[in-house]
Design a protein around this motif. Structure first.
Motif, mmCIF file in Angstrom:
data_model
loop_
_atom_site.group_PDB
_atom_site.id
_atom_site.type_symbol
_atom_site.label_atom_id
_atom_site.label_comp_id
_atom_site.label_asym_id
_atom_site.label_seq_id
_atom_site.Cartn_x
_atom_site.Cartn_y
_atom_site.Cartn_z
ATOM 1 N N HIS A 1 0.853 -1.193 0.000
ATOM 2 C CA HIS A 1 0.000 0.000 0.000
ATOM 3 C C HIS A 1 0.892 1.247 0.000
ATOM 4 C CE1 HIS A 1 -0.273 -0.487 4.726
ATOM 5 N NE2 HIS A 1 0.942 -0.660 4.266
ATOM 6 N N GLN B 1 3.530 7.688 4.491
ATOM 7 C CA GLN B 1 3.157 8.465 5.697
ATOM 8 C C GLN B 1 4.332 8.490 6.665
ATOM 9 O OE1 GLN B 1 -0.244 7.266 7.971
ATOM 10 N NE2 GLN B 1 -1.556 6.889 6.197
ATOM 11 N N ARG C 1 0.370 -6.712 -4.792
ATOM 12 C CA ARG C 1 -0.159 -7.780 -3.949
ATOM 13 C C ARG C 1 -0.241 -9.061 -4.760
ATOM 14 N NH1 ARG C 1 -4.825 -4.808 -0.221
ATOM 15 N NH2 ARG C 1 -3.525 -2.995 0.201
ATOM 16 N N PHE D 1 -8.726 -0.337 10.677
ATOM 17 C CA PHE D 1 -7.387 -0.377 10.087
ATOM 18 C C PHE D 1 -6.404 -0.221 11.246
ATOM 19 C CE2 PHE D 1 -10.056 1.494 6.722
ATOM 20 C CZ PHE D 1 -9.836 0.573 5.706
ATOM 21 N N THR E 1 -5.130 3.488 11.930
ATOM 22 C CA THR E 1 -6.043 4.593 12.278
ATOM 23 C C THR E 1 -6.966 4.167 13.412
ATOM 24 O OG1 THR E 1 -7.423 3.841 10.429
ATOM 25 C CG2 THR E 1 -6.130 5.835 10.071
ATOM 26 N N GLY F 1 -10.798 3.883 2.343
ATOM 27 C CA GLY F 1 -10.621 3.668 3.768
ATOM 28 C C GLY F 1 -9.965 4.896 4.377
ATOM 29 N N ALA G 1 -5.917 10.275 7.928
ATOM 30 C CA ALA G 1 -5.289 9.626 6.776
ATOM 31 C C ALA G 1 -6.372 8.923 5.980
ATOM 32 C CB ALA G 1 -4.249 8.618 7.241
ATOM 33 N N PHE G 2 -6.103 8.743 4.713
ATOM 34 C CA PHE G 2 -7.052 7.969 3.896
ATOM 35 C C PHE G 2 -6.286 7.302 2.767
ATOM 36 C CE2 PHE G 2 -7.030 12.359 2.432
ATOM 37 C CZ PHE G 2 -6.819 12.238 1.067
HETATM 38 N N1 DAH Z 1 -3.641 1.180 3.297
HETATM 39 C C1 DAH Z 1 -5.006 0.720 3.190
HETATM 40 C C2 DAH Z 1 -5.110 -0.405 2.175
HETATM 41 O O1 DAH Z 1 -4.252 -0.527 1.360
HETATM 42 C C3 DAH Z 1 -5.892 1.844 2.770
HETATM 43 C C4 DAH Z 1 -6.029 2.857 3.834
HETATM 44 C C5 DAH Z 1 -7.048 2.768 4.764
HETATM 45 C C6 DAH Z 1 -5.131 3.892 3.964
HETATM 46 C C7 DAH Z 1 -7.201 3.677 5.775
HETATM 47 C C8 DAH Z 1 -5.250 4.824 4.976
HETATM 48 C C9 DAH Z 1 -6.307 4.684 5.885
HETATM 49 O O2 DAH Z 1 -4.421 5.845 5.128
HETATM 50 O O3 DAH Z 1 -6.445 5.607 6.876
HETATM 51 O O4 DAH Z 1 -6.046 -1.141 2.226
#
Ligand code: DAH
Length: 347
Positions: free
Chosen positions: A177, A182, A205, A258, A261, A292, A315-316
């Motif tokens: 990811h 971050q 993946r 997650f 977070t 997410g 974060a997302f």
């Molecule tokens: N890294 C997660 C994934 O690959 C996606 C994700 C979810 C990123 C929530 C984030 C977060 O920064 O807060 O499934």
């Protein structure tokens, strides 16, 4: 024969000669012969020395008149012969000017890139700056620092590609990811400094079917400052989703989990095919899962030596291919990388 008579004869015999020429060269030769410096007219006028003073102006007048007449006839014939030459050249030309031209194909953006650019453009307008990170990560950056310790069940969901040399693992992975960026960016923060970034990139993946590809694109977002709130997260993401999918589109925040977070949420938009009634695109739920997100976990701040009592953040993360698939109703993720013209031309 008097000069006047000779001039008359010339005036009678020259025009049919001119008319009888068949090529431009022949015509030019005749012109020289008639009107040239050593031509017939000049020749005739050589006799002027012997004529009387009364006759001289008459002869001069006549000679001028004939000269103009012949010149006109020569010009006219020249035009005719040029037209004829042009016509026969056209007939000999094998180019078919009625043949339709070859189609030119204009390049355009790939649907993945188009979606990526739209996402980036929206967050850039909201003040996020662009950052990137490496595709190869250590286990620490990809998992550990993001509060995913060894044996954490979340690791199983990531289908990680481990980089091995023979039977020894190197401790490196292909990032699963964009979240490890971050960590890299927060590690560089000075105390009190804020961070507002958007991170596009490839992720990997070990998974492949119609909705999963071993390599795809994600965009990560991170906002760290004093007093960043969940309300700001909701506001930012709602704005983004309405900009991407239309101002009237309903948006829903669902509690989720997650490791990096707390609290965490998954964000859905009302299905744009059935508008919430339920269809095959939304698997009869009326909602499409888009991304997410959550508030940065205190343990994540600790791993980058930031004090979780001093800073907060949201974060997302979202998958670009997934958004493009929903947006353009593409049902097979492999189409993005097959580069079939018939597919790509449709965007
Ligand atoms: N890294 C997660 C994934 O690959 C996606 C994700 C979810 C990123 C929530 C984030 C977060 O920064 O807060 O499934």
């Amino acid at each position: 024969m008097s000069i006047l008579n000779t001039l008359d004869t010339l005036a009678d015999t020259a025009p049919p000669q001119i008319q009888a020429t068949t090529t431009l060269q022949e015509l030019e030769d005749l012109r020289v012969q008639l009107l040239g410096k050593k031509g017939q007219l000049t020749d005739i006028l050589k006799g002027m020395a012997t004529v009387s003073n009364e006759e001289r102006p008459l002869i001069g007048q006549k000679a001028n008149h004939i000269k103009t007449q012949l010149q006109d006839a020569l010009d006219q014939r020249k035009t005719q012969l040029e037209a004829a030459a042009w016509e026969s050249e056209l007939q000999g030309d094998q180019t078919d000017i009625t043949l339709p031209s070859r189609r030119t194909r204009l390049g355009k953006r790939h649907p993945t890139n188009q979606t990526l650019q739209d996402v980036i453009a929206c967050f850039t307008r909201l003040g996020f700056s662009l950052k990137e990170g490496p595709d190869i990560e250590t286990d620490y950056y990809n998992f550990e620092a993001l509060n995913i310790p060894e044996h954490h069940p979340a690791r199983a969901m990531h289908d990680t590609f481990y980089l091995n040399t023979g039977y020894l693992t190197t401790g490196h992975v292909l990032r699963t990811h964009t979240s490890p960026v971050q960590i890299h960016e927060m590690e560089k923060l000075e105390p009190g400094q804020a961070l507002k970034i958007i991170v596009p990139g490839k992720v990997y993946r070990c998974d492949a079917d119609v909705t999963h590809s071993p390599c795809f694109h994600q965009v990560e977002g991170l906002y760290v400052d004093k007093n960043v709130s969940f309300a700001q997260l909701k506001g930012t993401l709602s704005h983004f989703l309405k900009e991407m999918f239309g101002a009237k589109r309903q948006v829903r925040f669902r509690p989720s989990y997650f490791p990096f977070t707390e609290p965490s949420t998954e964000v859905d938009v009302a299905c744009f095919k059935c508008s919430g009634k339920g269809c095959n695109l939304c698997k009869q739920t009326g909602w499409l899962e888009i991304l997410g997100a959550g508030m940065v976990n205190r343990n994540v701040f600790r791993s980058v030596k930031l004090d979780p009592d001093q800073v907060t953040g949201f974060a997302f993360g979202l998958g670009i291919e997934r958004i493009a698939m929903l947006r353009y109703e593409i049902n097979d993720i492999r189409l993005f990388t097959e580069n079939d013209y018939r597919f790509l031309e449709q965007f």
